[in-house]
Design a protein around this motif. Structure first.
Motif, PDB file in Angstrom:
ATOM      1  N   VAL A  69       0.705  -1.148   0.007  1.00  0.00           N
ATOM      2  CA  VAL A  69       0.012   0.175  -0.014  1.00  0.00           C
ATOM      3  C   VAL A  69       0.886   1.163  -0.019  1.00  0.00           C
ATOM      4  O   VAL A  69       1.806   1.295   0.702  1.00  0.00           O
ATOM      5  CB  VAL A  69      -1.034   0.032   1.178  1.00  0.00           C
ATOM      6  N   ASP A  70       0.622   1.992  -0.811  1.00  0.00           N
ATOM      7  CA  ASP A  70       1.377   3.351  -1.015  1.00  0.00           C
ATOM      8  C   ASP A  70       0.712   4.545  -0.348  1.00  0.00           C
ATOM      9  O   ASP A  70      -0.460   5.077  -0.645  1.00  0.00           O
ATOM     10  CB  ASP A  70       1.398   3.697  -2.471  1.00  0.00           C
ATOM     11  N   PRO A  71       1.342   4.929   1.053  1.00  0.00           N
ATOM     12  CA  PRO A  71       0.930   5.815   1.711  1.00  0.00           C
ATOM     13  C   PRO A  71       0.994   7.353   0.973  1.00  0.00           C
ATOM     14  O   PRO A  71       0.047   8.226   1.539  1.00  0.00           O
ATOM     15  CB  PRO A  71       1.697   5.944   2.930  1.00  0.00           C
ATOM     16  N   SER A  72       1.600   7.569  -0.018  1.00  0.00           N
ATOM     17  CA  SER A  72       1.786   8.932  -0.688  1.00  0.00           C
ATOM     18  C   SER A  72       0.757   8.998  -1.713  1.00  0.00           C
ATOM     19  O   SER A  72       0.685   9.988  -2.207  1.00  0.00           O
ATOM     20  CB  SER A  72       3.128   8.692  -1.235  1.00  0.00           C
ATOM     21  N   ALA A  83      -7.972   7.515   1.825  1.00  0.00           N
ATOM     22  CA  ALA A  83      -9.077   7.362   2.662  1.00  0.00           C
ATOM     23  C   ALA A  83      -9.744   5.927   2.403  1.00  0.00           C
ATOM     24  O   ALA A  83     -10.065   5.262   3.667  1.00  0.00           O
ATOM     25  CB  ALA A  83     -10.288   8.278   2.257  1.00  0.00           C
ATOM     26  N   ALA A  84      -9.708   5.493   1.382  1.00  0.00           N
ATOM     27  CA  ALA A  84     -10.180   4.034   0.996  1.00  0.00           C
ATOM     28  C   ALA A  84      -9.084   3.073   1.687  1.00  0.00           C
ATOM     29  O   ALA A  84      -9.680   2.052   2.267  1.00  0.00           O
ATOM     30  CB  ALA A  84     -10.397   3.772  -0.456  1.00  0.00           C
ATOM     31  N   ALA A  85      -8.033   3.293   1.637  1.00  0.00           N
ATOM     32  CA  ALA A  85      -6.773   2.623   1.976  1.00  0.00           C
ATOM     33  C   ALA A  85      -6.913   2.421   3.749  1.00  0.00           C
ATOM     34  O   ALA A  85      -6.924   1.240   4.299  1.00  0.00           O
ATOM     35  CB  ALA A  85      -5.450   3.024   1.761  1.00  0.00           C
ATOM     36  N   ALA A  90       1.120  -0.626   8.008  1.00  0.00           N
ATOM     37  CA  ALA A  90       0.573   0.136   6.776  1.00  0.00           C
ATOM     38  C   ALA A  90      -0.395   1.225   7.324  1.00  0.00           C
ATOM     39  O   ALA A  90      -0.374   2.342   6.967  1.00  0.00           O
ATOM     40  CB  ALA A  90       0.033  -0.880   5.873  1.00  0.00           C
ATOM     41  N   LEU A  91      -1.172   0.889   8.302  1.00  0.00           N
ATOM     42  CA  LEU A  91      -2.119   2.038   8.899  1.00  0.00           C
ATOM     43  C   LEU A  91      -1.168   3.083   9.399  1.00  0.00           C
ATOM     44  O   LEU A  91      -1.603   4.400   9.271  1.00  0.00           O
ATOM     45  CB  LEU A  91      -2.978   1.354   9.841  1.00  0.00           C
ATOM     46  N   ARG A  92      -0.218   2.831  10.171  1.00  0.00           N
ATOM     47  CA  ARG A  92       0.729   3.831  10.913  1.00  0.00           C
ATOM     48  C   ARG A  92       1.267   4.825   9.717  1.00  0.00           C
ATOM     49  O   ARG A  92       1.588   5.854   9.722  1.00  0.00           O
ATOM     50  CB  ARG A  92       1.828   3.272  11.790  1.00  0.00           C
ATOM     51  N   ALA A  93       1.549   4.231   8.558  1.00  0.00           N
ATOM     52  CA  ALA A  93       2.151   5.159   7.546  1.00  0.00           C
ATOM     53  C   ALA A  93       1.186   6.020   6.822  1.00  0.00           C
ATOM     54  O   ALA A  93       1.693   6.880   6.130  1.00  0.00           O
ATOM     55  CB  ALA A  93       2.947   4.073   6.571  1.00  0.00           C
ATOM     56  N   LEU A  94      -0.021   5.748   6.902  1.00  0.00           N
ATOM     57  CA  LEU A  94      -1.229   6.557   6.178  1.00  0.00           C
ATOM     58  C   LEU A  94      -0.995   7.829   6.926  1.00  0.00           C
ATOM     59  O   LEU A  94      -1.026   8.205   8.167  1.00  0.00           O
ATOM     60  CB  LEU A  94      -2.473   5.644   5.988  1.00  0.00           C
TER      61      LEU A  94
END
Length: 210
Positions: A158-161, A167-169, A206-210
């Motif tokens: 998953v690309d946080p950038s 939002a969907a991620a 991955a959540l923390r990176a968003l």
């Protein structure tokens, strides 16, 4: 007379001498020596063949489910060309969880996940979350192993950038995070405990990176 007596004496003496001579003895028997015993040599012991660990049998190959028969030709072409994004898009559009799991077993996540677009990747993670929530994942099976590997690798991809899908991620990863935590706490001694834990950690990061 003298001559006669002398001859008689000579003959008598000769006969007496002949009778006194020792009889010739037979040649002595020479004993044949017994053959010396052959040296005994012990046969070298052959080492026992080493027995290694019993190999773990490979998982049976995934069988294409009936729901994918209609797109089998196109799907085969995409997979042969290593066009994973197109292949997953074809399967996800059918919204058939059995087909999605088949793709997870067919494609190696470490190679395929980075090739998926964010839209296809998030759609895949969403359907895998539904698969787990509906209780269709049987612990300790090739299907569960493939699904959990894809969740872990997919979360890392998953690309946080990418603000378009952030939002969907976040929503999809939140749902996955909860499902994985529920799996760990509700099923003690889960056969896939380590894999579930790894997937939960990947989703959390991955959540923390968003």
């Amino acid at each position: 007379m003298v001559t006669s007596v002398g001859m008689t004496s000579a003959v008598s003496s000769s006969s007496s001498g002949a009778s006194m001579a020792p009889a010739s003895s037979a040649p002595a028997h020479t004993p044949v020596p017994s053959p010396s015993p052959m040296p005994t040599t012990s046969m070298p012991m052959m080492p026992a063949p080493s027995v290694g660990p019993t190999p773990t049998p490979a998982s049976p190959a995934a069988v294409m489910p009936e729901c994918l028969r209609s797109i089998a030709a196109q799907l085969g072409e995409s997979l042969t060309a290593a066009n994973f994004n197109e292949a997953f898009q074809q399967v996800l559009s059918l919204t058939e969880l059995e087909g999605v799991v088949y793709m997870c077993r067919t494609c190696e996540p470490s190679a395929a996940a980075p090739e998926l677009s964010q839209l296809v990747l998030l759609s895949l993670l969403s359907q895998l979350n539904t698969y787990m929530q509906e209780g269709k994942m049987m612990p300790g099976t090739p299907e569960s192993s493939a699904v959990l590997s894809w969740i872990a690798e997919g979360a890392e991809a998953v690309d946080p950038s990418d603000q378009q899908f952030s939002a969907a991620a976040r929503s999809i990863l939140d749902g996955l995070n909860q499902t994985l935590r529920d799996t760990l706490t509700s099923v003690p001694g889960h056969a896939d405990y380590n894999a579930v834990r790894r997937s939960a950690m990947a989703v959390h990061l991955a959540l923390r990176a968003l």
